[in-house]
Design an enzyme around this catalytic site. Sequence first.
Site, mmCIF file in Angstrom:
data_model
loop_
_atom_site.group_PDB
_atom_site.id
_atom_site.type_symbol
_atom_site.label_atom_id
_atom_site.label_comp_id
_atom_site.label_asym_id
_atom_site.label_seq_id
_atom_site.Cartn_x
_atom_site.Cartn_y
_atom_site.Cartn_z
ATOM 1 N N LYS A 39 0.842 -1.193 0.000
ATOM 2 C CA LYS A 39 0.000 0.000 0.000
ATOM 3 C C LYS A 39 0.881 1.248 0.000
ATOM 4 O O LYS A 39 2.064 1.111 0.316
ATOM 5 C CB LYS A 39 -0.945 -0.020 1.197
ATOM 6 C CG LYS A 39 -0.258 -0.202 2.557
ATOM 7 C CD LYS A 39 -0.203 1.001 3.400
ATOM 8 C CE LYS A 39 1.120 1.650 3.478
ATOM 9 N NZ LYS A 39 1.408 2.547 4.500
ATOM 10 N N HIS A 88 -0.860 -4.434 6.206
ATOM 11 C CA HIS A 88 -0.330 -5.265 7.285
ATOM 12 C C HIS A 88 -1.134 -5.151 8.585
ATOM 13 O O HIS A 88 -1.031 -6.013 9.441
ATOM 14 C CB HIS A 88 1.166 -5.000 7.512
ATOM 15 C CG HIS A 88 1.469 -3.789 8.329
ATOM 16 N ND1 HIS A 88 1.534 -2.531 7.808
ATOM 17 C CD2 HIS A 88 1.726 -3.646 9.652
ATOM 18 C CE1 HIS A 88 1.827 -1.676 8.756
ATOM 19 N NE2 HIS A 88 1.943 -2.324 9.902
ATOM 20 N N LYS A 135 -2.244 -8.216 11.805
ATOM 21 C CA LYS A 135 -1.961 -8.145 13.241
ATOM 22 C C LYS A 135 -2.887 -9.116 13.966
ATOM 23 O O LYS A 135 -4.091 -9.139 13.699
ATOM 24 C CB LYS A 135 -2.170 -6.723 13.771
ATOM 25 C CG LYS A 135 -1.095 -5.745 13.302
ATOM 26 C CD LYS A 135 -1.361 -4.362 13.875
ATOM 27 C CE LYS A 135 -0.449 -3.306 13.280
ATOM 28 N NZ LYS A 135 0.900 -3.284 13.810
ATOM 29 N N GLU A 143 1.661 7.980 16.572
ATOM 30 C CA GLU A 143 3.013 7.400 16.541
ATOM 31 C C GLU A 143 4.010 8.420 17.070
ATOM 32 O O GLU A 143 3.867 9.619 16.801
ATOM 33 C CB GLU A 143 3.406 7.031 15.111
ATOM 34 C CG GLU A 143 2.530 5.955 14.498
ATOM 35 C CD GLU A 143 3.016 5.562 13.109
ATOM 36 O OE1 GLU A 143 3.658 4.516 12.997
ATOM 37 O OE2 GLU A 143 2.764 6.303 12.159
ATOM 38 N N HIS A 164 -4.758 1.436 6.385
ATOM 39 C CA HIS A 164 -4.904 0.687 7.629
ATOM 40 C C HIS A 164 -6.158 1.027 8.428
ATOM 41 O O HIS A 164 -6.882 0.154 8.887
ATOM 42 C CB HIS A 164 -3.707 0.943 8.547
ATOM 43 C CG HIS A 164 -2.385 0.685 7.914
ATOM 44 N ND1 HIS A 164 -2.153 -0.371 7.072
ATOM 45 C CD2 HIS A 164 -1.201 1.350 8.008
ATOM 46 C CE1 HIS A 164 -0.889 -0.350 6.690
ATOM 47 N NE2 HIS A 164 -0.290 0.690 7.229
ATOM 48 N N LYS A 186 2.473 11.503 12.996
ATOM 49 C CA LYS A 186 3.873 11.265 13.368
ATOM 50 C C LYS A 186 4.286 12.254 14.456
ATOM 51 O O LYS A 186 3.738 13.345 14.557
ATOM 52 C CB LYS A 186 4.778 11.483 12.151
ATOM 53 C CG LYS A 186 4.453 10.595 10.960
ATOM 54 C CD LYS A 186 4.904 9.173 11.174
ATOM 55 C CE LYS A 186 4.684 8.308 9.963
ATOM 56 N NZ LYS A 186 4.583 6.885 10.260
HETATM 57 C C1 BG6 Z 1 3.125 1.737 7.682
HETATM 58 C C2 BG6 Z 1 3.236 3.209 7.440
HETATM 59 O O1 BG6 Z 1 2.297 1.144 6.715
HETATM 60 O O2 BG6 Z 1 2.612 1.502 8.976
HETATM 61 C C3 BG6 Z 1 4.124 3.831 8.484
HETATM 62 O O3 BG6 Z 1 3.769 3.442 6.152
HETATM 63 C C4 BG6 Z 1 3.649 3.478 9.879
HETATM 64 O O4 BG6 Z 1 4.181 5.244 8.324
HETATM 65 C C5 BG6 Z 1 3.450 1.971 10.006
HETATM 66 O O5 BG6 Z 1 4.616 3.918 10.813
HETATM 67 C C6 BG6 Z 1 2.815 1.596 11.334
HETATM 68 O O6 BG6 Z 1 2.781 0.209 11.427
HETATM 69 P P1 BG6 Z 1 2.919 -0.536 12.827
HETATM 70 O O7 BG6 Z 1 2.718 -1.973 12.512
HETATM 71 O O8 BG6 Z 1 4.281 -0.212 13.338
HETATM 72 O O9 BG6 Z 1 1.836 0.037 13.676
#
Ligand code: BG6
Length: 500
Positions: free
Chosen positions: A164, A194, A198, A232, A256, A342
């Site tokens: 993605k 992804h 999870k 994050e 996501h 972020k």
């Molecule tokens: C990714 C994004 O798909 O997912 C990132 O491109 C993000 O910017 C990340 O930090 C977060 O994934 P996870 O699994 O660490 O929560």
Amino acid sequence: MARAGKASDGAAMPVKNASKVGPHYPQVLVLVGATGDLSKRKLLPGLFHLCRAGFIPGCRIIGVSLDDLDADGFRELARKALEQFSKRKLLETDWAEFSQILDYVPMSAGAGAVKAAVEAAERALPGESRRIHYLSVPPSAALSAVRLLAEAGLAADSRIIMEKPFGTDLASAVSLNARLHEVFAEEQIFRIDHFLGKEAAQNILAFRFANGLFEPIWNRNFIDHVQIDVPETLGLAQRASFYEATGAFRDMVVTHLFQILAFVAMEPPTSLEPAPISEEKNKVFRSMLPIDPRNVVRGQYTGYRSEEGVDPESDTETFIALRCAIDNWRWAGVPFFLRTGKRLAEGQRIISLAFREPPKSMFPLGSGVGSQGPDHLTFDLADASKMSLSFYGKRPGPGMRLDKLSLQFAMRDTGLMGEVLEAYERLILDAMRGDRTLFTTAEGIERLWEVSVPLLESPPPVRLYPPGSWGPKSIHQLVAPHAWRLPFERTWRDPDRLGS
Ligand code: BG6
């Protein structure tokens, strides 16, 4: 069938789990974008674990990217990546075996060289094997990678995992799907998100549909609002150029957060097969109202514009919060609040359902009832996932004082944390087995871009926020009269400290 391999090839990796959950055949994986951030952080460590643990009965990995490396250079990069990012200890014996299955072809060497590397990898594997391609490249590079594979004659009888974001808007997603379908049939394509890999995300399905307890109240009559909140602390790391062209909405929300929203909001599927699950998710997306830019807060952390690789006048959002609606019988009138960004105050990934408050209260003023918000059901999507149900209960002692209490479950309590596969590991394994249950569809993705049109056409201005905060101030107006669930007023109970 999978067979034990020769000492020097990939199949020599120990097949400890008899590959009941893995693919039947050895795999040749072409990893396009092999030197990129995702490859280093997740894909190479994930593949290393899958091979080492015996989930894949023999594997060869051919890295492809713009970088001018040779196989040894790629091995060096992979080793550093494992040392830095693998959660598991890197034993020399395991590395010696894994390094042998790695090969590399620079993009500049052309399609013929990629084809030759794949054929050499196949000869090195015992018996029959399968081809799988992983495109870990930004949307702008996806088509040229597909063309390279087509030119190399590697498309037929293979599978392709696409990273993605899938396209950057409706028109590009539609065109990407159309061009992709000229080379690959839909059944060959695995569009990865992804978050769906999870463990905790899949547990939402188990929690909702394997129990009779919550599903009867999982609707507008009992649920007041829903929050999907993924702040994050992370900044851009090495990804400035990707991020500048992408921003928080495309990077996280249209991908996501919306996919997770579908797991929360969907109707029970007729079975746990890919088609019924996709159908129910797509129904949620079809019921989503177009996103109204007035219900969106875009933010950018102070200092972003002076980072290397970022336009000094950049309008890219590093933060987004929005309110969206699913206009169907189950959810009409229930706001869904989504937030991610972020350099925020905390790293969390939570889904929180707030229940309606009782219609009348007989508790005296000052008793504390309602003072700490509504009852909540909260899912933490971390690998060590947790769940909590909060409610008001009586504080022990004289009188009637109420406190917010909670029932909590932590995956770690099960003693099975060691069994948890990291999201990418789980999804790569599923794709190798041809199981599309946890992958997204062309239709679903196009619909999500369609509901995003008003926002992409008229984005509200970005508002600055200090790094380490929870985003621009206007996030509170967005959610009013409710409040953001984060930061939590109480920390999660720590299962390691229970009984101590
Ligand atoms: C990714 C994004 O798909 O997912 C990132 O491109 C993000 O910017 C990340 O930090 C977060 O994934 P996870 O699994 O660490 O929560």
